[in-house]
Design an enzyme around this catalytic site. Structure first.
Site, PDB file in Angstrom:
ATOM      1  N   HIS A 312      -8.639   5.132  -0.433  1.00 26.19           N
ATOM      2  CA  HIS A 312      -8.791   5.328  -1.879  1.00 26.19           C
ATOM      3  C   HIS A 312      -9.342   6.727  -2.127  1.00 26.19           C
ATOM      4  O   HIS A 312     -10.161   7.222  -1.353  1.00 26.19           O
ATOM      5  CB  HIS A 312      -9.756   4.296  -2.471  1.00 26.19           C
ATOM      6  CG  HIS A 312      -9.615   4.145  -3.947  1.00 26.19           C
ATOM      7  ND1 HIS A 312     -10.232   4.998  -4.832  1.00 26.19           N
ATOM      8  CD2 HIS A 312      -8.909   3.284  -4.693  1.00 26.19           C
ATOM      9  CE1 HIS A 312      -9.926   4.637  -6.062  1.00 26.19           C
ATOM     10  NE2 HIS A 312      -9.112   3.607  -6.014  1.00 26.19           N
ATOM     11  N   ASP A 370      -5.416  -3.564  -3.655  1.00 22.88           N
ATOM     12  CA  ASP A 370      -4.024  -3.978  -3.424  1.00 22.88           C
ATOM     13  C   ASP A 370      -3.824  -4.728  -2.120  1.00 22.88           C
ATOM     14  O   ASP A 370      -2.749  -5.263  -1.868  1.00 22.88           O
ATOM     15  CB  ASP A 370      -3.127  -2.729  -3.446  1.00 22.88           C
ATOM     16  CG  ASP A 370      -3.146  -2.097  -4.824  1.00 22.88           C
ATOM     17  OD1 ASP A 370      -3.556  -0.937  -4.935  1.00 22.88           O
ATOM     18  OD2 ASP A 370      -2.816  -2.810  -5.790  1.00 22.88           O
TER      19      ASP A 370
HETATM   20  C1  SDX Z   1      -4.795   2.213  -6.563  1.00 17.13           C
HETATM   21  O1  SDX Z   1      -7.189   6.041  -8.555  1.00 17.13           O
HETATM   22  C2  SDX Z   1      -7.414   4.795  -8.656  1.00 17.13           C
HETATM   23  O2  SDX Z   1      -8.465   4.362  -9.063  1.00 17.13           O
HETATM   24  C3  SDX Z   1      -6.256   3.902  -8.240  1.00 17.13           C
HETATM   25  C4  SDX Z   1      -6.526   2.406  -8.311  1.00 17.13           C
HETATM   26  C5  SDX Z   1      -6.738   1.958  -9.742  1.00 17.13           C
HETATM   27  O3  SDX Z   1      -7.328   0.876  -9.922  1.00 17.13           O
HETATM   28  O4  SDX Z   1      -6.201   2.641 -10.652  1.00 17.13           O
HETATM   29  O5  SDX Z   1      -7.676   2.085  -7.556  1.00 17.13           O
HETATM   30  C6  SDX Z   1      -5.349   1.601  -7.771  1.00 17.13           C
HETATM   31  O6  SDX Z   1      -3.902   3.009  -6.669  1.00 17.13           O
HETATM   32  C7  SDX Z   1      -5.424   1.896  -5.218  1.00 17.13           C
HETATM   33  C8  SDX Z   1      -4.773   2.707  -4.040  1.00 17.13           C
HETATM   34  C9  SDX Z   1      -3.471   2.017  -3.667  1.00 17.13           C
HETATM   35  N1  SDX Z   1      -2.700   2.847  -2.722  1.00 17.13           N
HETATM   36  C10 SDX Z   1      -2.555   2.477  -1.449  1.00 17.13           C
HETATM   37  O7  SDX Z   1      -3.111   1.509  -0.927  1.00 17.13           O
HETATM   38  C11 SDX Z   1      -1.588   3.358  -0.667  1.00 17.13           C
HETATM   39  C12 SDX Z   1      -2.204   3.684   0.704  1.00 17.13           C
HETATM   40  N2  SDX Z   1      -3.347   4.582   0.482  1.00 17.13           N
HETATM   41  C13 SDX Z   1      -3.089   6.009   0.617  1.00 17.13           C
HETATM   42  O8  SDX Z   1      -1.840   6.422   0.125  1.00 17.13           O
HETATM   43  C14 SDX Z   1      -4.279   6.839   0.135  1.00 17.13           C
HETATM   44  O9  SDX Z   1      -5.411   6.276   0.656  1.00 17.13           O
HETATM   45  C15 SDX Z   1      -4.488   7.040  -1.355  1.00 17.13           C
HETATM   46  C16 SDX Z   1      -3.272   7.547  -2.036  1.00 17.13           C
HETATM   47  C17 SDX Z   1      -4.923   5.764  -1.999  1.00 17.13           C
HETATM   48  C18 SDX Z   1      -5.580   8.083  -1.497  1.00 17.13           C
HETATM   49  O10 SDX Z   1      -4.997   9.281  -1.092  1.00 17.13           O
HETATM   50  P1  SDX Z   1      -5.888  10.550  -0.772  1.00 17.13           P
HETATM   51  O11 SDX Z   1      -6.975  10.698  -1.771  1.00 17.13           O
HETATM   52  O12 SDX Z   1      -5.013  11.716  -0.539  1.00 17.13           O
HETATM   53  O13 SDX Z   1      -6.535  10.090   0.594  1.00 17.13           O
HETATM   54  P2  SDX Z   1      -7.648  10.843   1.301  1.00 17.13           P
HETATM   55  O14 SDX Z   1      -7.616  12.302   1.023  1.00 17.13           O
HETATM   56  O15 SDX Z   1      -8.933  10.118   1.022  1.00 17.13           O
HETATM   57  O16 SDX Z   1      -7.241  10.653   2.845  1.00 17.13           O
HETATM   58  C19 SDX Z   1      -8.147  11.069   3.790  1.00 17.13           C
HETATM   59  C20 SDX Z   1      -7.411  11.020   5.093  1.00 17.13           C
HETATM   60  C21 SDX Z   1      -6.071  11.760   5.120  1.00 17.13           C
HETATM   61  O17 SDX Z   1      -5.888  12.179   6.450  1.00 17.13           O
HETATM   62  P3  SDX Z   1      -6.149  13.753   6.803  1.00 17.13           P
HETATM   63  O18 SDX Z   1      -5.156  14.530   5.989  1.00 17.13           O
HETATM   64  O19 SDX Z   1      -7.586  14.025   6.404  1.00 17.13           O
HETATM   65  O20 SDX Z   1      -5.895  13.799   8.268  1.00 17.13           O
HETATM   66  O21 SDX Z   1      -7.079   9.643   5.409  1.00 17.13           O
HETATM   67  C22 SDX Z   1      -5.678   9.519   5.546  1.00 17.13           C
HETATM   68  C23 SDX Z   1      -5.044  10.708   4.847  1.00 17.13           C
HETATM   69  O22 SDX Z   1      -3.809  11.017   5.467  1.00 17.13           O
HETATM   70  N3  SDX Z   1      -5.309   8.278   4.880  1.00 17.13           N
HETATM   71  C24 SDX Z   1      -4.648   7.266   5.449  1.00 17.13           C
HETATM   72  C25 SDX Z   1      -4.546   6.281   4.459  1.00 17.13           C
HETATM   73  N4  SDX Z   1      -5.122   6.710   3.330  1.00 17.13           N
HETATM   74  C26 SDX Z   1      -5.591   7.950   3.589  1.00 17.13           C
HETATM   75  N5  SDX Z   1      -4.137   7.098   6.694  1.00 17.13           N
HETATM   76  C27 SDX Z   1      -3.525   5.929   6.938  1.00 17.13           C
HETATM   77  N6  SDX Z   1      -3.381   4.917   6.042  1.00 17.13           N
HETATM   78  C28 SDX Z   1      -3.886   5.066   4.789  1.00 17.13           C
HETATM   79  N7  SDX Z   1      -3.761   4.092   3.918  1.00 17.13           N
END
Ligand code: SDX
Length: 435
Positions: A312, A370
């Site tokens: 998140h 989710d």
């Molecule tokens: C919702 O904004 C909100 O409040 C949204 C929401 C709401 O109520 O409106 O909460 C609802 O959208 C919840 C999120 C649902 N999405 C998912 O579950 C999809 C999977 N999650 C990822 O796509 C990701 O975690 C996000 C999109 C949710 C957040 O993306 P960010 O902010 O770009 O993630 P981050 O910068 O915190 O990531 C840090 C690191 C990264 O690696 P590096 O580039 O540092 O090496 O963690 C990795 C990311 O690649 N990473 C993951 C991951 N999520 C982040 N690696 C593997 N699996 C994952 N799910």
């Protein structure tokens, strides 16, 4: 909206040409202070640069607060777990819209107003017939919400407080009717009209699952679970879809068009589409012995695969909604006789392994709302294509509350970000014969 940020000092900025700037800092009721950069470009000629807005506050708001490190979520100051346990979705809707919990008369009046706006214009049903039967319900809902401005012209003037109030009530009241019709249309069953004696959640379940051939008895446990799921999804600060609604609203667009823009943004798999993607992922994993293979893919930076339902932008701790969602999941599976659902076993084992894996610990990746919602909604009888529709249904009140706050915020103006340009410098046109 009363401006409540207070000056808390200033930040000094020294540019590479040696020029110094002092920028005011403000603090809110709780959470990080902000540096006011509204005059930065005028005074320094430089923009700030923040793709994805990871360090940018787009507005002052008094609606929802998230402490990502503590894993807390407050609606108008009330913790989400208390509201999910003790309140109802309509009471929470009143709270989000008005800032305070309603007394008995206020709640009765609000419930009556919503109940008596649940019907759609009779001609609106023809609109659904314009879609293909195999259209994704989110595509239908996105189109239908935008079309509301073609039916309810008498509540599109955003400068009229009464019209804003009517549009808000219509959106909250009609979203379940639209969502249920999108579902019925996609499965080829006749539409079911709302019933005024039912609660918001009971009405929605009946409009989705009742058929003309027999009476429909609402299961009270499932209705309570549905209401709780709506509460959990109601609002969440300036997430992508809420920011979309605010940006659309900043141009003066009508409320129905703004909410349609929010629906479109929510559909993305990185945002509200993650509940559908998470269940599809759990189904694809299929059994606990395949979990290591998928965890390896999630950790591989060269693999675009993400663990859906994990991570998140704000929560760097357990999403408090996911905890309540997991409890609700167990309640629903017990009622629907699926407590041994193999997909739930995969989800719980995946969570257990991931939470002890150094990659997820180091990157502070936890289950989000989710992760368990898909299993729960599937057990309630919804197809995966309806999961994000339910998210949009619940989030409508949050979008409306945020849109209304934006319109009443004296510091708000049309949103118009700038850029850092790295394209071609100015050059003259070259005739085709010269190319
Ligand atoms: C919702 O904004 C909100 O409040 C949204 C929401 C709401 O109520 O409106 O909460 C609802 O959208 C919840 C999120 C649902 N999405 C998912 O579950 C999809 C999977 N999650 C990822 O796509 C990701 O975690 C996000 C999109 C949710 C957040 O993306 P960010 O902010 O770009 O993630 P981050 O910068 O915190 O990531 C840090 C690191 C990264 O690696 P590096 O580039 O540092 O090496 O963690 C990795 C990311 O690649 N990473 C993951 C991951 N999520 C982040 N690696 C593997 N699996 C994952 N799910």
């Amino acid at each position: 909206m009363e401006i409540k940020i207070k000056k808390s000092g200033s930040a000094k900025l020294t540019m590479h040409d040696g020029k110094d700037f002092e920028l005011p800092m403000y603090s809110g009721a709780v959470g990080p202070d902000v540096i006011d950069i509204r005059t930065l470009y005028r005074d320094s000629g430089a923009f700030t640069f923040d793709p994805g807005f990871t360090s940018t506050a787009s507005c002052e708001s008094q609606i929802t607060y998230i402490d990502g490190n503590a894993g807390t979520l407050l609606y108008r100051g009330y913790p989400i777990d208390q509201l999910a346990e003790k309140s109802t979705f309509l009471e929470v809707s009143y709270l989000l819209l008005n800032g305070e919990l309603p007394n008995k008369d206020q709640l009765e009046d609000f419930t009556h107003s919503v109940t008596y706006h649940t019907m759609l214009h009779a001609q609106f049903d023809a609109f659904f017939n314009g879609f293909r039967r195999d259209a994704h319900p989110m595509a239908i809902v996105c189109g239908a919400v935008g079309a509301l401005s073609a039916f309810y012209h008498d509540s599109t003037d955003i400068n009229d407080p009464h019209q804003r109030k009517v549009a808000s009530l219509r959106m909250i009241a009609k979203m379940p009717t639209i969502a249920a019709r999108a579902y019925k249309f996609s499965i080829g069953q006749p539409f079911v009209d709302p019933r005024n004696e039912l609660s918001y959640a009971e009405n929605f379940l009946r409009m989705c699952f009742a058929v003309p051939c027999e009476d429909y008895e609402v299961n009270k446990v499932l209705a309570r679970a549905m209401d709780k799921i709506f509460i959990l999804h109601a609002d969440h600060e300036q997430n992508a879809s809420t920011s979309t609604v605010r940006l659309a609203g900043s141009s003066g667009a009508n409320p129905f068009a703004c909410i349609a823009a929010g629906v479109a943004c929510l559909w993305g798999p990185a945002h509200g589409g993650a509940n559908e993607a998470a269940l599809n992922m759990l189904t694809e994993i299929g059994s606990v012995d395949r979990i290591p293979e998928y965890l390896a893919k999630a950790k591989d930076r060269n693999d675009p695969f993400r663990l859906m339902g994990f991570g998140h932008r704000v929560y760097k701790n357990y999403d408090p909604r996911a905890k309540v969602m997991q409890e609700t999941c167990h309640e629903v599976l017990a009622v629907t006789g699926q407590k041994d659902d193999p997909i739930l076993q995969v989800a719980m084992e995946l969570e257990r392994i991931a939470l002890s894996d150094p990659y997820f610990i180091e990157k502070k990746l936890y289950p989000n709302i989710d992760f368990y919602s898909g299993i729960t909604l599937k057990a309630m009888g919804f197809p995966t294509t309806m999961f994000t529709v339910l998210f949009a249904l619940a989030r409508t009140v949050g979008w409306i509350a945020q849109w209304s706050e934006m319109l009443s915020d004296p510091s708000q103006k049309i949103g118009r970000p700038r850029q850092v340009y790295t394209g071609a410098p100015e050059r003259d046109y070259v005739d085709l014969s010269q190319r």
